[in-house]
Design an enzyme around this catalytic site. Structure first.
Site, PDB file in Angstrom:
ATOM      1  N   SER A 194       0.593  -1.261  -0.387  1.00  0.00           N
ATOM      2  CA  SER A 194       0.137  -0.068  -0.075  1.00  0.00           C
ATOM      3  C   SER A 194       0.612   1.175  -0.081  1.00  0.00           C
ATOM      4  O   SER A 194       1.521   1.284   0.991  1.00  0.00           O
ATOM      5  CB  SER A 194      -0.747  -0.065   0.931  1.00  0.00           C
ATOM      6  OG  SER A 194      -1.137   1.252   1.652  1.00  0.00           O
ATOM      7  N   HIS A 236      -1.312  -1.198  -4.414  1.00  0.00           N
ATOM      8  CA  HIS A 236      -2.245  -0.976  -3.657  1.00  0.00           C
ATOM      9  C   HIS A 236      -2.617   0.542  -3.114  1.00  0.00           C
ATOM     10  O   HIS A 236      -1.405   1.480  -2.825  1.00  0.00           O
ATOM     11  CB  HIS A 236      -2.269  -1.852  -2.285  1.00  0.00           C
ATOM     12  CG  HIS A 236      -3.902  -1.877  -1.263  1.00  0.00           C
ATOM     13  ND1 HIS A 236      -4.869  -2.933  -1.838  1.00  0.00           N
ATOM     14  CD2 HIS A 236      -3.697  -1.101  -0.923  1.00  0.00           C
ATOM     15  CE1 HIS A 236      -6.341  -2.027  -1.332  1.00  0.00           C
ATOM     16  NE2 HIS A 236      -5.358  -1.665  -0.278  1.00  0.00           N
ATOM     17  N   ASP A 244      -4.615   3.300  -2.253  1.00  0.00           N
ATOM     18  CA  ASP A 244      -5.749   3.961  -1.009  1.00  0.00           C
ATOM     19  C   ASP A 244      -6.012   5.108  -0.893  1.00  0.00           C
ATOM     20  O   ASP A 244      -5.452   6.072  -0.608  1.00  0.00           O
ATOM     21  CB  ASP A 244      -5.307   3.133   0.853  1.00  0.00           C
ATOM     22  CG  ASP A 244      -5.097   1.985   1.047  1.00  0.00           C
ATOM     23  OD1 ASP A 244      -6.295   1.507   0.695  1.00  0.00           O
ATOM     24  OD2 ASP A 244      -4.148   1.773   1.745  1.00  0.00           O
ATOM     25  N   MET A 277      -9.051   8.003   0.370  1.00  0.00           N
ATOM     26  CA  MET A 277      -9.455   8.405   1.471  1.00  0.00           C
ATOM     27  C   MET A 277     -10.372   9.677   1.529  1.00  0.00           C
ATOM     28  O   MET A 277      -9.584  11.018   0.139  1.00  0.00           O
ATOM     29  CB  MET A 277      -8.550   8.685   2.730  1.00  0.00           C
ATOM     30  CG  MET A 277      -8.616   6.818   2.817  1.00  0.00           C
ATOM     31  SD  MET A 277      -7.122   6.710   4.212  1.00  0.00           S
ATOM     32  CE  MET A 277      -6.820   5.309   4.311  1.00  0.00           C
ATOM     33  N   HIS A 304      -8.420   1.198  -3.891  1.00  0.00           N
ATOM     34  CA  HIS A 304      -8.986   0.519  -2.996  1.00  0.00           C
ATOM     35  C   HIS A 304     -10.042   2.524  -2.789  1.00  0.00           C
ATOM     36  O   HIS A 304      -9.447   3.087  -1.769  1.00  0.00           O
ATOM     37  CB  HIS A 304      -8.223  -0.248  -1.581  1.00  0.00           C
ATOM     38  CG  HIS A 304      -9.689   0.020  -0.577  1.00  0.00           C
ATOM     39  ND1 HIS A 304      -8.322  -0.170   0.461  1.00  0.00           N
ATOM     40  CD2 HIS A 304     -10.662   0.100  -0.629  1.00  0.00           C
ATOM     41  CE1 HIS A 304      -9.401  -0.163   1.442  1.00  0.00           C
ATOM     42  NE2 HIS A 304     -11.227  -0.062   1.227  1.00  0.00           N
ATOM     43  N   MET A 357     -11.840   4.439  -0.504  1.00  0.00           N
ATOM     44  CA  MET A 357     -12.674   4.688   1.130  1.00  0.00           C
ATOM     45  C   MET A 357     -13.301   6.097   0.679  1.00  0.00           C
ATOM     46  O   MET A 357     -12.820   7.095   1.017  1.00  0.00           O
ATOM     47  CB  MET A 357     -11.715   4.651   1.508  1.00  0.00           C
ATOM     48  CG  MET A 357     -11.151   3.015   2.277  1.00  0.00           C
ATOM     49  SD  MET A 357      -9.514   3.428   2.864  1.00  0.00           S
ATOM     50  CE  MET A 357      -8.693   3.295   1.748  1.00  0.00           C
ATOM     51  N   MET A 404     -11.273  -6.210   4.792  1.00  0.00           N
ATOM     52  CA  MET A 404     -10.464  -5.613   5.870  1.00  0.00           C
ATOM     53  C   MET A 404     -10.395  -5.830   7.059  1.00  0.00           C
ATOM     54  O   MET A 404     -11.073  -6.540   8.023  1.00  0.00           O
ATOM     55  CB  MET A 404     -10.998  -4.078   6.030  1.00  0.00           C
ATOM     56  CG  MET A 404     -11.582  -3.298   4.984  1.00  0.00           C
ATOM     57  SD  MET A 404     -10.503  -2.323   3.662  1.00  0.00           S
ATOM     58  CE  MET A 404      -9.177  -1.343   5.869  1.00  0.00           C
ATOM     59  N   PHE A 461      -6.483   4.947   8.562  1.00  0.00           N
ATOM     60  CA  PHE A 461      -5.188   4.831   8.407  1.00  0.00           C
ATOM     61  C   PHE A 461      -3.846   3.730   8.381  1.00  0.00           C
ATOM     62  O   PHE A 461      -4.823   1.977   8.421  1.00  0.00           O
ATOM     63  CB  PHE A 461      -5.184   5.380   9.998  1.00  0.00           C
ATOM     64  CG  PHE A 461      -5.986   6.034  10.612  1.00  0.00           C
ATOM     65  CD1 PHE A 461      -5.067   7.559   9.966  1.00  0.00           C
ATOM     66  CD2 PHE A 461      -7.249   6.273  10.957  1.00  0.00           C
ATOM     67  CE1 PHE A 461      -5.973   9.078   9.986  1.00  0.00           C
ATOM     68  CE2 PHE A 461      -7.948   7.508  10.920  1.00  0.00           C
ATOM     69  CZ  PHE A 461      -7.374   8.889  10.552  1.00  0.00           C
ATOM     70  N   ASP A 484      -6.326  -6.705   4.404  1.00  0.00           N
ATOM     71  CA  ASP A 484      -6.135  -5.570   4.316  1.00  0.00           C
ATOM     72  C   ASP A 484      -6.326  -4.402   5.265  1.00  0.00           C
ATOM     73  O   ASP A 484      -7.140  -4.858   6.032  1.00  0.00           O
ATOM     74  CB  ASP A 484      -6.658  -4.749   2.962  1.00  0.00           C
ATOM     75  CG  ASP A 484      -6.065  -2.890   2.870  1.00  0.00           C
ATOM     76  OD1 ASP A 484      -4.727  -2.910   3.435  1.00  0.00           O
ATOM     77  OD2 ASP A 484      -7.395  -2.212   2.247  1.00  0.00           O
TER      78      ASP A 484
HETATM   79  C1  DX5 Z   1      -6.185   1.246   5.487  1.00  0.00           C
HETATM   80  C2  DX5 Z   1      -6.213   1.147   3.917  1.00  0.00           C
HETATM   81  C3  DX5 Z   1      -4.669  -0.147   3.983  1.00  0.00           C
HETATM   82  C4  DX5 Z   1      -4.356   0.246   5.003  1.00  0.00           C
HETATM   83  C5  DX5 Z   1      -2.957  -0.298   5.136  1.00  0.00           C
HETATM   84  O1  DX5 Z   1      -7.616   2.087   5.601  1.00  0.00           O
HETATM   85  O2  DX5 Z   1      -6.740   0.586   3.680  1.00  0.00           O
HETATM   86  O3  DX5 Z   1      -4.175  -0.236   2.790  1.00  0.00           O
HETATM   87  O4  DX5 Z   1      -3.440   1.387   4.282  1.00  0.00           O
HETATM   88  O5  DX5 Z   1      -1.691  -0.387   5.715  1.00  0.00           O
HETATM   89  P1  DX5 Z   1      -1.098  -1.089   6.608  1.00  0.00           P
HETATM   90  O6  DX5 Z   1      -0.685  -1.920   6.719  1.00  0.00           O
HETATM   91  O7  DX5 Z   1       0.285  -0.075   7.063  1.00  0.00           O
HETATM   92  O8  DX5 Z   1      -2.029  -1.419   7.956  1.00  0.00           O
HETATM   93 ZN    ZN Z   2      -6.935  -0.342   1.540  1.00  0.00          ZN
END
Ligand code: DX5
Ligand code: ZN
Length: 226
Positions: free
Chosen positions: A10, A35, A37, A39, A69, A71, A140, A146, A178
């Site tokens: 990620s 990956h 992310d 947000m 991904h 969010m 998840m 985070f 994840d």
């Molecule tokens: C959380 C994200 C994850 C996260 C993974 O909201 O979707 O992808 O960044 O990070 P680690 O591996 O540090 O938990």
């Molecule tokens: Zn993610």
């Protein structure tokens, strides 16, 4: 039949000032997917990056599949942007969509591979209902928002149950885990049925990406023929 495991760093934990090089290094070190992310400070209480950064990675020369991904809420407006920016997979949280089937169709009609992201407290009924329309499930193992949180072990049983649903369907849907995945728990997680492993801080937070990914593969190896 032997399984294939995919490692998906990620980029949330990468050094954003050197993002292209960071992604290049993890791919060179043996990672399979990027990956990504997204947000929005609305669906989750944090703000990251949008499709422009995805396009920058493609323009920089990154060819690996990009696993977006989302969010975000609402979802649909961003899909064409990410498709144009070079996304491979696009997953979203079913609670964030007004019409889940229509969002999945929209992703597919934009030539991307659709997926659903399931929070620790979200029931598997969404997976059951839409399994024949998705290519990846992002399970998840932390509450989204985070990087660097601890793996929630209660999610392991959901993995087993989802793996059984996938096997029963006869379709080759990827089962991604994840959140909180590191070299020292990846093998155990694999034994519950995951085949794609997202790791942010567990890879980018280490000094040598190749050593970390090698260690992950070593810990996965005993589960390849399970
Ligand atoms: C959380 C994200 C994850 C996260 C993974 O909201 O979707 O992808 O960044 O990070 P680690 O591996 O540090 O938990
Ligand atoms: Zn993610």
């Amino acid at each position: 039949m032997a399984k294939e495991f995919k490692i998906a760093p990620s980029i949330l934990s990468a050094d954003f000032a050197r993002l292209g090089e960071e992604v290049e290094s993890v791919i060179a070190a043996g990672a399979d997917f990027v990956h990504f992310d997204v947000m929005d400070n609305h669906y989750v209480p944090n703000l990251t990056f949008g499709s422009v950064i995805c396009k920058s990675l493609r323009d920089f020369g990154i060819e690996a599949p990009i696993d977006v991904h989302l969010m975000v809420q609402p979802v649909d407006r961003l899909i064409a942007d990410f498709a144009e920016a070079g996304a491979t997979y696009i997953s979203f949280h079913p609670e964030a969509s007004e019409d889940i089937g229509a969002t999945l169709d929209l992703i597919r009609s934009n030539d991307c591979l659709p997926g659903l992201a399931i929070n620790p407290a979200t029931p598997l009924s969404y997976v059951e209902e839409y399994l024949d329309q998705i290519e990846i499930i992002t399970m998840m193992s932390v509450n989204p928002g985070f990087a660097g949180q601890s793996f929630i072990p209660e999610v392991l049983d959901k993995l087993t149950e989802t793996r059984a649903m996938i096997e029963k369907s006869g379709r080759k849907v990827l089962l991604e885990i994840d959140g909180g995945v590191k070299a020292n728990n990846i093998g155990d997680i694999a034994s519950y049925g995951a085949d794609v492993f997202v790791s942010g801080s567990g890879i980018f937070g280490t000094d040598n990406y190749r050593d970390t990914i090698d260690e992950m593969r070593q810990n996965l190896a005993p589960h390849l023929n399970q």
